[in-house]
Design an enzyme around this catalytic site. Structure first.
Site, PDB file in Angstrom:
ATOM      1  N   ASN A 179       4.628  -3.439 -79.377  1.00 36.31           N
ATOM      2  CA  ASN A 179       4.173  -4.398 -80.385  1.00 36.31           C
ATOM      3  C   ASN A 179       4.166  -5.839 -79.854  1.00 36.31           C
ATOM      4  OD1 ASN A 179       6.854  -5.171 -80.363  1.00 36.31           O
ATOM      5  ND2 ASN A 179       7.281  -4.610 -82.492  1.00 36.31           N
ATOM      6  N   GLU A 213      10.572  -9.997 -82.227  1.00 41.82           N
ATOM      7  CA  GLU A 213       9.535  -9.177 -82.829  1.00 41.82           C
ATOM      8  C   GLU A 213       8.365 -10.050 -83.303  1.00 41.82           C
ATOM      9  OE1 GLU A 213       9.795  -6.144 -82.293  1.00 41.82           O
ATOM     10  OE2 GLU A 213      11.448  -5.107 -83.292  1.00 41.82           O
ATOM     11  N   ASP A 264      19.353  -9.465 -74.404  1.00 40.12           N
ATOM     12  CA  ASP A 264      19.650  -9.031 -75.770  1.00 40.12           C
ATOM     13  C   ASP A 264      20.718  -7.942 -75.820  1.00 40.12           C
ATOM     14  OD1 ASP A 264      18.039  -7.109 -74.588  1.00 40.12           O
ATOM     15  OD2 ASP A 264      16.319  -7.464 -75.892  1.00 40.12           O
ATOM     16  N   HIS A 272       6.712  -7.416 -78.355  1.00 38.98           N
ATOM     17  CA  HIS A 272       7.976  -8.167 -78.343  1.00 38.98           C
ATOM     18  C   HIS A 272       8.441  -8.442 -76.909  1.00 38.98           C
ATOM     19  CE1 HIS A 272      10.634  -4.281 -78.648  1.00 38.98           C
ATOM     20  NE2 HIS A 272      10.448  -4.605 -77.396  1.00 38.98           N
TER      21      HIS A 272
HETATM   22  P1  PGA Z   1      10.809  -0.243 -72.125  1.00 41.04           P
HETATM   23  O1  PGA Z   1      11.096  -1.434 -73.116  1.00 41.04           O
HETATM   24  O2  PGA Z   1      10.915  -0.798 -70.742  1.00 41.04           O
HETATM   25  O3  PGA Z   1      11.868   0.777 -72.409  1.00 41.04           O
HETATM   26  O4  PGA Z   1       9.417   0.239 -72.419  1.00 41.04           O
HETATM   27  C1  PGA Z   1      10.430  -2.632 -72.957  1.00 41.04           C
HETATM   28  C2  PGA Z   1      10.768  -3.563 -74.101  1.00 41.04           C
HETATM   29  O5  PGA Z   1      10.896  -3.081 -75.248  1.00 41.04           O
HETATM   30  O6  PGA Z   1      10.875  -4.769 -73.861  1.00 41.04           O
END
Ligand code: PGA
Length: 245
Positions: free
Chosen positions: A138, A145, A69, A140
């Site tokens: 959450n 999302e 992404d 995702h």
């Molecule tokens: P993070 O992000 O490794 O910074 O916790 C994970 C994500 O949002 O996929």
């Protein structure tokens, strides 16, 4: 099919275990197509890959990579763009050919075209062999999302307030966190032949619990991984619901 779960003592051990598996796969198939992720979680793993490259000479010359992404609106030179992150955290320190590293563009005029092109590019390379994923609090995966269709391909999304809050730590203020992103879809991710989901830290415990409950729902995107035949979940004790403390 139950998910294969590997519990590591701490972040350091977690990063080493994931890196070891990645190195094994790269050595087995020097032309491997990797799917890569950004965020805090994979940083230790990337550090270990670099260390191994320098020490043992594992080569990325013929490796191709596709990132999950990118933020909409950030040029590749922006310090918080995921292209910048990948160059800085991994690509600049290994022998990968930058031309074979793909990150969706966040600064194009025609996002519809960028999404279709990205999806086609992955297909043209016969798909991703090994996809690394993180998980949002959450649920995702990528920037898919809650509520995203399991049939989704690469698309643009409106980021949820909780995601923007989670990521505000990288920006001067929450107002600077982009509101949209371009991301591989859930179907894109599910087409990868093998998936490594890497999870660290207490704040992910609830997400791990939901994931491992086995209930599959579009309200919790990562739950779709329960339907994939080849997923390994790497989790440290801090994020593992039933680990003794
Ligand atoms: P993070 O992000 O490794 O910074 O916790 C994970 C994500 O949002 O996929």
């Amino acid at each position: 099919m139950a998910l294969n779960v590997i519990v590591a003592k701490d972040y350091q051990e977690l990063s080493q275990k994931v890196a070891d598996l990645m190195i094994e796969r790269i050595r087995q198939n020097p032309e491997i197509k990797l799917g890569l992720a950004t965020g805090s979680t994979p940083v230790g793993m990337y550090r270990n890959l670099i260390e191994d490259h320098k020490k043992n000479g594992t080569s990325y010359k013929n490796v191709t990579s596709f990132n999950l992404d990118e933020y909409v609106g950030l040029p590749e030179t922006h310090l918080q763009s995921y292209r910048y992150f990948m160059n800085d955290t991994l690509f600049d320190h290994i022998d990968i050919n930058k031309e074979n590293t793909y990150v969706p563009r966040g600064d194009v005029d025609d996002f519809e075209k960028e999404c279709v092109d990205y999806e086609n590019l992955i297909e043209k390379h016969d798909g991703i062999d090994l996809q690394v994923l993180g998980i949002g609090t959450n649920g995702h995966i990528g920037f898919n999302e809650p509520g995203t269709s399991f049939d989704s391909k690469t698309h643009t999304v409106e980021l949820k307030p909780s995601t923007r809050e989670d990521n505000a730590r990288f920006f001067a203020s929450i107002d600077e966190v982009p509101t949209r992103a371009i991301t591989m879809g859930i179907d894109t991710i599910m087409k990868s032949k093998e998936i490594l989901l890497v999870i660290s830290g207490e704040n992910k415990k609830e997400a791990v619990e939901k994931l491992l409950s086995g209930e599959v729902s579009e309200d919790f995107p990562a739950s779709v991984l329960n339907n994939h035949p080849n997923v390994t979940v790497f989790v440290d004790e801090a994020a593992y619901p039933s680990a003794n403390k």
